[in-house]
Design an enzyme around this catalytic site. Structure first.
Site, mmCIF file in Angstrom:
data_model
loop_
_atom_site.group_PDB
_atom_site.id
_atom_site.type_symbol
_atom_site.label_atom_id
_atom_site.label_comp_id
_atom_site.label_asym_id
_atom_site.label_seq_id
_atom_site.Cartn_x
_atom_site.Cartn_y
_atom_site.Cartn_z
ATOM 1 N N SER A 127 1.073 -1.038 0.266
ATOM 2 C CA SER A 127 0.048 0.661 -0.474
ATOM 3 C C SER A 127 0.959 1.253 0.066
ATOM 4 O O SER A 127 1.539 1.105 -1.025
ATOM 5 C CB SER A 127 -0.920 -0.177 1.462
ATOM 6 O OG SER A 127 -2.234 1.133 0.930
ATOM 7 N N ASP A 169 -8.780 -4.186 -6.452
ATOM 8 C CA ASP A 169 -8.487 -3.700 -5.111
ATOM 9 C C ASP A 169 -9.560 -2.571 -5.573
ATOM 10 O O ASP A 169 -9.790 -1.622 -6.122
ATOM 11 C CB ASP A 169 -6.745 -3.179 -5.019
ATOM 12 C CG ASP A 169 -7.003 -2.455 -4.271
ATOM 13 O OD1 ASP A 169 -7.351 -1.828 -3.630
ATOM 14 O OD2 ASP A 169 -5.033 -2.403 -4.526
ATOM 15 N N HIS A 190 -7.559 -5.492 -1.594
ATOM 16 C CA HIS A 190 -6.255 -4.731 -0.984
ATOM 17 C C HIS A 190 -5.644 -5.915 -0.626
ATOM 18 O O HIS A 190 -3.609 -5.631 -0.696
ATOM 19 C CB HIS A 190 -6.828 -3.232 -0.349
ATOM 20 C CG HIS A 190 -5.554 -2.148 -0.019
ATOM 21 N ND1 HIS A 190 -4.563 -2.011 -0.732
ATOM 22 C CD2 HIS A 190 -4.863 -2.409 1.007
ATOM 23 C CE1 HIS A 190 -3.544 -1.141 -0.495
ATOM 24 N NE2 HIS A 190 -4.023 -1.334 0.576
#
Length: 800
Positions: A664, A737, A771
């Site tokens: 991330s 995601d 994610h």
């Protein structure tokens, strides 16, 4: 030989157009990955029993590949009207008395996929959902063990809302549930052809919006949202199973029973809908109903929340809830600054209360200087703990107030930087009342707090008893320097007997009964070490400074079998954070006294392949919250260089064999470090955002828009400098995601940019993954990809 085979296979799989199947990491990693995890404990409200939950580690990819509706910020399984990928999947249950005795196995349905248990306030029973292929069922269990009992004829609607679609209704005899409406018919079918274009229009007023995903796209999506998210509110008698509908079917997002059991606070949403915002911003009605569903009082009727400033709040009542120590009294916060954090005012929020029968005017009971956070209620005396947050200073303050005496002067309890670990007072210990409501546990004039107890040597959790008259604290318990022990629950009213979780680097976390002043521990559980090989891993907390004097740290992990003096290929793993000042930026968090476990696609598995890891290296970005990212790159490079230099100085790292990785915002960091330094021979960036023009209304803590800070947005975007990425970069991204800002297109475009400029790059999209990666096959393949990439560029003789 293993390295050579891996590199050959890796090269073959990299060929353009070649079919790639899921790969598995080395056996030593698979053995740990597949080792059974210890059960997760859940203590009942009466503190007599603990429920031990066996959880599904990782679903198969077939489960993620099941049909899904991505609408209004939700991911719905249309076959069972539940979430597409439940966050908690319990496969087995046992119950054990805290005061002794063997655990009793609870029989569960075949192929059980249970949710989190919802304890009755008396602690004798619990409600729990079970997700099947066609429905979300309701079961009830007991501390007496035996088997779960199914509530017949009930199909829960778990498509929308927060938490389980089940809660206890002001006691331990009835449940309040969201049901799939009976006789609702078949789902809407998509039109054979569109009736016209899909149009959006704005009237000229500003309406900044975060980069949300899975939004509604057309009128058919709107119909699907209404079909799957409409539920019938109902009560269920636990003893008889009788179902009593409450009101008419609606898109109910929240339903909260009052302590008197006679009133319900219900939030419903309706059109007109937005194609830019999730369902939480849709027009809503917040109402008080009686048990039949009749409207008693309308708290709020709000339009689409599409004009709320970034980091702002809606106008009108918000955070509306029942006061837990009264039969039916509503309490809510209301903005005094129009919801705009940039407006200069003396007070930002006020706390208001309105008692049944709701005929009078709401009474203001408190004003907050900064943006209010929450209200934590005391057990008696009208006590409440209120806190607010000053975003300009990243500062929080808390006060004790008395709801029944607005003239009483609020008592300041704390005032500190929100990132100040060393002064963190912890959180109040909570107690569940007979009505099911949570309050701070009180013992006369005392309340209790537990916290991490951060120190320059690592965390040492604590239990404090605070005097409400003097606000002085007495430390009832503090973890020792050896091992890691935290308080799970108080077992008596005065805090002298409590349940803890204790672990050491060599022994897994287990529950123990402790008594104030005694070092004795009475074991409640006896979980075993699932992966003894991990005990051979060595850890060390390392502190150092970057060139401008800011204190930094990392935890050095060394692989099993490490020999002193060997210089190893090393991976730096980090996630940058923003701070106001160097003092808080340099504070230590975490503990080397914890039991090492690995789950999911953890980078720590690479220890088993012989790598040293500089884990959670602190990369602080220090400065004024409004402009801190102006020097993001300079501070990022300083922090990374300092970490590598320290590891080399210690004699554990080979400077010519250092890699970098992160997930991330850590992926964003990885790409930037490869673009602006030659510190690393390779990098793995997972699920990052690499083009800040795709997040034009802010990212992380950045408050300025792209149009207010074009130069900064461009400067910090790795895509801008793709031609400077000279060292190999592996990009991994979930194909679906849904995290705000990290669109999969980020990785696709960075791959094309690096490739187009002659760089060495590999792009891996994981099918059906969001994610964070969930499927067993995805996790195995991610670990294989990371290991193969670093083996090729950090271990292989040819290096680059």
């Amino acid at each position: 030989m293993r390295l050579l085979l891996t590199l050959c296979l890796f090269a073959n799989l990299s060929a353009s157009g070649a079919e790639v199947i899921y790969q598995k990491p080395p056996r030593e990693i698979l053995d740990v990955l597949n080792a059974p995890a210890a059960p997760t404990p859940s203590v009942n409200p009466s503190k007599t029993h603990v429920l031990l939950m066996e959880r599904q580690a990782n679903p198969g990819i077939a489960q993620l590949a099941a049909p899904v509706l991505r609408i209004a910020g939700l991911r719905i399984n249309p076959a069972n009207n539940g979430p597409h990928s439940p966050t908690v999947v319990v496969t087995g249950l046992s119950v054990k008395r805290i005061d002794g005795g063997a655990a009793v196995r609870i029989a569960v349905p075949p192929g059980a996929r249970l949710g989190s248990p919802v304890w009755s306030p008396d602690g004798k029973t619990f409600a729990i959902s079970n997700t099947t292929a066609s429905a979300v069922e309701l079961y009830v269990g007991s501390v007496s063990g035996a088997a779960l009992r199914k509530v017949p004829g009930v199909a829960l609607n778990d498509a929308v809302g927060r938490g389980e679609p089940v809660r206890w209704l002001a006691g331990s005899k009835e449940l309040l549930v969201n049901l799939v409406p009976g006789g609702r018919g078949a789902a809407p079918k998509p039109p054979a052809a569109p009736a016209g274009p899909n149009v959006q229009e704005s009237s000229g007023q500003s309406g900044p919006v975060r980069t949300y995903q899975d939004m509604l796209k057309n009128p058919h999506d709107e119909k699907l949202f209404e079909y799957y998210c409409t539920s019938q509110l109902a009560s269920i008698d636990v003893a008889t199973g009788k179902v009593t509908p409450i009101g008419k079917p609606a898109v109910v997002t929240e339903a909260d029973p009052a302590p008197d059991g006679k009133h319900l606070l219900v939030t419903t949403v309706h059109g007109p809908y937005s194609y830019l915002h999730p369902y939480t911003a849709f027009p809503k009605e917040v109402e008080v109903w009686d048990r039949s569903g009749k409207l008693v009082y309308k708290v709020k009727s709000s339009p689409l929340e599409d004009r709320v400033p970034i980091d702002g709040v809606p106008t009108g009542p918000r955070n509306i809830g029942w006061r837990p120590t009264e039969g039916a009294a509503l309490v809510w916060w209301e903005a005094l600054d129009g919801g705009d954090p940039k407006r200069k005012v003396g007070f930002r929020d006020r706390l208001t209360m309105l008692r049944a029968p709701f005929g009078g005017q709401p009474v203001e009971v408190y004003k907050a200087q900064h943006r209010a956070r929450r209200v934590i209620y005391g057990e008696s005396g009208g006590l409440a703990l209120v806190s607010d947050y000053d975003r300009d200073r990243r500062w929080t303050q808390a006060f004790l107030i008395y709801l029944d005496d607005p003239s009483a002067k609020p008592k300041p309890v704390w005032s500190l930087n929100t990132q100040d670990r060393y002064r963190d007072p912890g959180q109040p210990v909570m107690k569940r009342l007979a009505t099911g409501d949570l309050v701070m546990q009180q013992s006369g004039d005392y309340v209790f707090f537990t916290g991490n107890g951060a120190t320059p040597q690592g965390d040492r959790p604590f239990l404090d008893r605070k005097d409400l008259r003097t606000l002085e604290s007495e430390r009832l318990f503090r973890a020792g320097e050896k091992g890691y022990e935290s308080v799970v629950a108080l077992l008596d009213s005065d805090g002298t007997k409590f349940l803890t979780s204790f672990e050491t680097p060599d022994t897994p976390p287990n529950l123990f009964v402790r008594t104030k002043g005694s070092e004795d521990r009475v074991a409640v559980t006896d979980f075993k070490d699932p992966a003894p090989i991990l005990r051979q891993i060595k850890r060390q907390l390392v502190t150092y400074k970057r060139e401008d004097g800011v204190q930094l740290s990392f935890t050095l992990f060394l692989p099993p079998g490490y020999k002193q003096g060997d210089r190893l290929p090393t991976i730096l793993w980090a996630y940058p954070l923003e701070y106001n000042d160097a003092d808080t930026a340099g504070q230590i968090g975490g503990s080397t006294q914890r039991f090492v476990t690995m789950r999911g696609a953890s980078h720590l598995y690479l220890l088993l392949s012989g790598y040293a890891i500089l884990n959670d290296a602190t990369i602080p970005i220090v400065g004024d919250p409004e402009t801190v990212n102006n020097t993001y790159l300079e501070q990022l490079v300083m922090g990374a260089k300092a970490a590598v230099d320290k590891a080399v100085e210690m004699g554990v790292t080979d400077r010519e064999r250092v890699g970098v990785s992160g997930h991330s915002y850590g992926g964003f960091m990885t790409a930037n470090l490869l673009a602006h330094t030659r510190l690393f021979k390779a990098g793995v960036a997972r699920s990052g955002a690499y083009m800040r023009t795709l997040t034009p209304f802010g990212f992380q803590s950045e408050r300025r828009t792209y149009w207010q800070a074009r130069e900064m947005y461009t400067k910090v975007s790795p895509f801008t400098y793709a031609d400077q990425i000279k060292d190999p970069i592996l990009l991994i991204h979930g194909e679906t995601d849904n995290n705000t800002g990290t669109f999969p297109i980020n990785s696709d475009r960075l791959y094309q940019a690096v490739r187009g400029n002659g760089g060495t790059v590999r792009l891996v999209f994981l099918p059906y993954e969001a994610h964070g990666y969930a499927a067993k096959e995805s996790i195995e393949h991610t670990l294989w990809e990371m290991g193969a990439w670093f083996d090729k560029y950090l271990k292989a003789p040819a290096g680059r």
